[in-house]
Design a protein around this motif. Structure first.
Motif, PDB file in Angstrom:
ATOM      1  N   GLN A   1     -15.560  24.165   7.917  1.00 21.87           N
ATOM      2  CA  GLN A   1     -15.998  23.174   6.867  1.00 21.87           C
ATOM      3  C   GLN A   1     -17.545  23.143   6.992  1.00 21.87           C
ATOM      4  OE1 GLN A   1     -14.437  19.184   8.121  1.00 21.87           O
ATOM      5  NE2 GLN A   1     -12.957  19.180   6.355  1.00 21.87           N
ATOM      6  N   ASP A   2     -18.072  22.851   5.748  1.00 18.89           N
ATOM      7  CA  ASP A   2     -19.622  22.959   5.559  1.00 18.89           C
ATOM      8  C   ASP A   2     -20.109  21.874   6.199  1.00 18.89           C
ATOM      9  OD1 ASP A   2     -22.198  22.673   4.826  1.00 18.89           O
ATOM     10  OD2 ASP A   2     -21.878  23.247   2.809  1.00 18.89           O
ATOM     11  N   ALA A   3     -20.879  21.859   7.160  1.00 14.32           N
ATOM     12  CA  ALA A   3     -21.833  20.607   8.070  1.00 14.32           C
ATOM     13  C   ALA A   3     -22.331  19.712   7.209  1.00 14.32           C
ATOM     14  CB  ALA A   3     -22.460  21.181   9.178  1.00 14.32           C
ATOM     15  N   LYS A   4     -22.772  19.881   6.108  1.00 16.61           N
ATOM     16  CA  LYS A   4     -23.516  18.971   5.155  1.00 16.61           C
ATOM     17  C   LYS A   4     -22.485  18.025   4.734  1.00 16.61           C
ATOM     18  CE  LYS A   4     -27.338  21.889   4.070  1.00 16.61           C
ATOM     19  NZ  LYS A   4     -28.431  22.318   2.844  1.00 16.61           N
ATOM     20  N   TYR A   5     -21.208  18.370   4.619  1.00 13.86           N
ATOM     21  CA  TYR A   5     -20.182  17.278   3.920  1.00 13.86           C
ATOM     22  C   TYR A   5     -19.292  16.866   4.996  1.00 13.86           C
ATOM     23  CZ  TYR A   5     -21.860  19.714  -0.024  1.00 13.86           C
ATOM     24  OH  TYR A   5     -22.906  20.280  -0.888  1.00 13.86           O
ATOM     25  N   ALA A   6     -19.513  17.313   6.456  1.00 15.84           N
ATOM     26  CA  ALA A   6     -18.670  16.620   7.467  1.00 15.84           C
ATOM     27  C   ALA A   6     -19.016  15.140   7.610  1.00 15.84           C
ATOM     28  CB  ALA A   6     -18.734  17.410   8.509  1.00 15.84           C
ATOM     29  N   GLY A   7     -17.973  14.701   8.189  1.00 16.91           N
ATOM     30  CA  GLY A   7     -18.228  13.052   8.557  1.00 16.91           C
ATOM     31  C   GLY A   7     -19.397  12.626   9.709  1.00 16.91           C
ATOM     32  N   SER A   8     -19.897  13.898  10.397  1.00 16.19           N
ATOM     33  CA  SER A   8     -20.781  13.555  11.178  1.00 16.19           C
ATOM     34  C   SER A   8     -22.366  13.987  10.996  1.00 16.19           C
ATOM     35  CB  SER A   8     -20.454  14.258  12.737  1.00 16.19           C
ATOM     36  OG  SER A   8     -20.281  15.617  12.354  1.00 16.19           O
ATOM     37  N   SER A   9     -22.392  14.566   9.932  1.00 17.20           N
ATOM     38  CA  SER A   9     -23.767  14.988   9.375  1.00 17.20           C
ATOM     39  C   SER A   9     -24.590  13.856   9.015  1.00 17.20           C
ATOM     40  CB  SER A   9     -23.808  15.951   8.353  1.00 17.20           C
ATOM     41  OG  SER A   9     -23.473  15.513   6.995  1.00 17.20           O
ATOM     42  N   PRO A  10     -26.169  14.143   9.118  1.00 16.93           N
ATOM     43  CA  PRO A  10     -26.862  13.030   8.539  1.00 16.93           C
ATOM     44  C   PRO A  10     -26.586  13.050   7.045  1.00 16.93           C
ATOM     45  CG  PRO A  10     -27.928  14.596   9.962  1.00 16.93           C
ATOM     46  CD  PRO A  10     -26.599  15.138   9.960  1.00 16.93           C
ATOM     47  N   GLN A  11     -26.431  14.169   6.347  1.00 19.12           N
ATOM     48  CA  GLN A  11     -26.363  14.094   4.803  1.00 19.12           C
ATOM     49  C   GLN A  11     -25.221  13.099   4.446  1.00 19.12           C
ATOM     50  OE1 GLN A  11     -26.805  16.757   6.721  1.00 19.12           O
ATOM     51  NE2 GLN A  11     -28.424  18.040   5.723  1.00 19.12           N
ATOM     52  N   TRP A  12     -24.114  13.199   5.230  1.00 15.94           N
ATOM     53  CA  TRP A  12     -22.829  12.540   4.634  1.00 15.94           C
ATOM     54  C   TRP A  12     -23.197  11.108   5.103  1.00 15.94           C
ATOM     55  CZ3 TRP A  12     -19.507   9.100   7.152  1.00 15.94           C
ATOM     56  CH2 TRP A  12     -18.345   9.025   6.492  1.00 15.94           C
ATOM     57  N   TYR A  13     -23.716  10.772   5.983  1.00 16.07           N
ATOM     58  CA  TYR A  13     -24.105   9.300   6.203  1.00 16.07           C
ATOM     59  C   TYR A  13     -24.953   8.760   5.066  1.00 16.07           C
ATOM     60  CZ  TYR A  13     -21.741   8.790  10.674  1.00 16.07           C
ATOM     61  OH  TYR A  13     -20.508   8.854  11.528  1.00 16.07           O
ATOM     62  N   TYR A  14     -26.003   9.518   4.739  1.00 13.65           N
ATOM     63  CA  TYR A  14     -26.932   9.238   3.785  1.00 13.65           C
ATOM     64  C   TYR A  14     -26.186   8.813   2.559  1.00 13.65           C
ATOM     65  CZ  TYR A  14     -31.080   9.144   0.757  1.00 13.65           C
ATOM     66  OH  TYR A  14     -32.181   8.991   0.108  1.00 13.65           O
ATOM     67  N   GLU A  15     -25.475   9.905   1.840  1.00 13.71           N
ATOM     68  CA  GLU A  15     -24.686   9.523   0.901  1.00 13.71           C
ATOM     69  C   GLU A  15     -23.851   8.095   0.949  1.00 13.71           C
ATOM     70  OE1 GLU A  15     -22.609  12.792  -0.932  1.00 13.71           O
ATOM     71  OE2 GLU A  15     -24.615  13.887  -0.975  1.00 13.71           O
ATOM     72  N   LYS A  16     -23.223   7.946   2.103  1.00 13.77           N
ATOM     73  CA  LYS A  16     -22.483   6.937   2.382  1.00 13.77           C
ATOM     74  C   LYS A  16     -23.009   5.654   2.194  1.00 13.77           C
ATOM     75  CE  LYS A  16     -19.099   5.019   5.966  1.00 13.77           C
ATOM     76  NZ  LYS A  16     -19.980   3.755   6.437  1.00 13.77           N
ATOM     77  N   PHE A  17     -24.169   5.569   2.944  1.00  9.73           N
ATOM     78  CA  PHE A  17     -24.996   4.224   2.976  1.00  9.73           C
ATOM     79  C   PHE A  17     -25.613   3.814   1.684  1.00  9.73           C
ATOM     80  CE2 PHE A  17     -25.808   5.251   7.657  1.00  9.73           C
ATOM     81  CZ  PHE A  17     -24.718   4.564   8.024  1.00  9.73           C
ATOM     82  N   TRP A  18     -25.919   5.371   0.795  1.00  7.58           N
ATOM     83  CA  TRP A  18     -26.219   4.858  -0.518  1.00  7.58           C
ATOM     84  C   TRP A  18     -25.422   4.398  -1.273  1.00  7.58           C
ATOM     85  CZ3 TRP A  18     -30.456   5.423  -3.826  1.00  7.58           C
ATOM     86  CH2 TRP A  18     -30.285   5.580  -4.903  1.00  7.58           C
ATOM     87  N   ARG A  19     -23.977   4.773  -1.162  1.00  3.14           N
ATOM     88  CA  ARG A  19     -23.064   4.350  -2.127  1.00  3.14           C
ATOM     89  C   ARG A  19     -22.737   2.804  -1.669  1.00  3.14           C
ATOM     90  NH1 ARG A  19     -20.873   9.336  -1.334  1.00  3.14           N
ATOM     91  NH2 ARG A  19     -19.601   8.646   0.522  1.00  3.14           N
ATOM     92  N   GLU A  20     -22.643   2.112  -0.245  1.00  3.65           N
ATOM     93  CA  GLU A  20     -22.532   1.079   0.056  1.00  3.65           C
ATOM     94  C   GLU A  20     -23.567   0.236  -0.311  1.00  3.65           C
ATOM     95  OE1 GLU A  20     -22.029   1.468   4.201  1.00  3.65           O
ATOM     96  OE2 GLU A  20     -19.994   2.236   4.087  1.00  3.65           O
TER      97      GLU A  20
END
Length: 254
Positions: free
Chosen positions: A10-29
């Motif tokens: 898997q691409d680390a940028k879209y994995a659940g533990s990456s900073p990028q993934w958390y950034y997008e998650k928090f942005w949506r929330e």
């Protein structure tokens, strides 16, 4: 690997533990919070518009309140969206080399510059763009860091947050020297190549650029401006053509 395959990385940028993934998650929330904040700002704009209309004795007082509220809301939306969009390369949603390449061509081609993308000396490091024109020769690479990474220079040293930037600067400076040596050897034209790094995300100083350890980092939209700032003509049309043809022939596509 839940929801994935044990055979496909898997691409680390879209994995659940990456900073990028958390950034997008928090942005949506945070969407509802941004909307509430925008409504409050628009309300303040409405009151201010009413006050200004009354102060200057204007007709259609409510119209000015609504107009200013709309402007405030639109400006707040644009600022929030632009801040999120500025992280697109870091999040893996856009390609930095495509963005910078388009900006370079749009600004420099009509001024006699040649832009070659994705070039490398065989067995050595590659670069995203090679720019050859009247003002000289540049190599331009692209990189991105998390939005809160401070990019700065202290005492002639480059820093990314608390980390030294030598590991970023030295390879590009060495590559610029290697490209210059190759072009001089093949064409007989002595050139000095200036390395630039387009920083698509990260916190740059006011003005949008920083120079240290032989490397200049700057916002992508400023790269072409920096190249055009070289007012002295050091290469004529024949030399530009010779260097561009040689680079296209001798440098392999990366």
């Amino acid at each position: 690997m839940p929801g994935g395959s044990i055979y496909v990385q898997q691409d680390a940028k879209y994995a659940g533990s990456s900073p990028q993934w958390y950034y997008e998650k928090f942005w949506r929330e945070a969407a509802k919070s941004r909307q509430r904040s925008r409504m409050i700002k628009a309300a303040v704009g409405f009151v201010a518009g009413i006050g200004l209309a009354l102060r200057f004795g204007l007709d259609l007082v409510p119209f000015y309140g609504l107009a200013l509220a709309g402007v405030v809301a639109a400006a707040d939306w644009w600022w929030a969206w632009n801040s999120f969009r500025a992280t697109a390369v870091w999040r893996g949603r856009r390609r930095g080399e495509a963005i910078t390449g388009r900006l370079l061509r749009r600004s420099l081609r009509r001024r006699g510059y040649r832009v070659l993308d994705g070039r490398a000396i065989r067995g050595q490091a590659s670069i995203d763009h090679l720019v050859i024109g009247p003002g000289g020769v540049w190599i331009v690479d692209n990189e991105s860091w998390s939005p809160d990474t401070e990019i700065a220079a202290y005492g002639g040293r480059l820093f990314f947050g608390e980390k030294y930037g030598t590991s970023v600067a030295k390879p590009l400076v060495d590559t610029a020297d290697a490209f210059a040596e190759m072009l001089k050897r093949e064409t007989g034209v002595a050139v000095t190549i200036t390395p630039l790094l387009a920083a698509h995300s990260g916190s740059l100083p006011r003005g949008g650029s920083v120079t240290a350890e032989g490397l200049t980092l700057l916002k992508p939209r400023l790269v072409a401006r920096r190249i055009k700032a070289a007012r002295e003509v050091v290469l004529d049309d024949a030399q530009i053509e010779l260097l561009a043809r040689t680079a296209a022939r001798e440098l392999q596509r990366s």
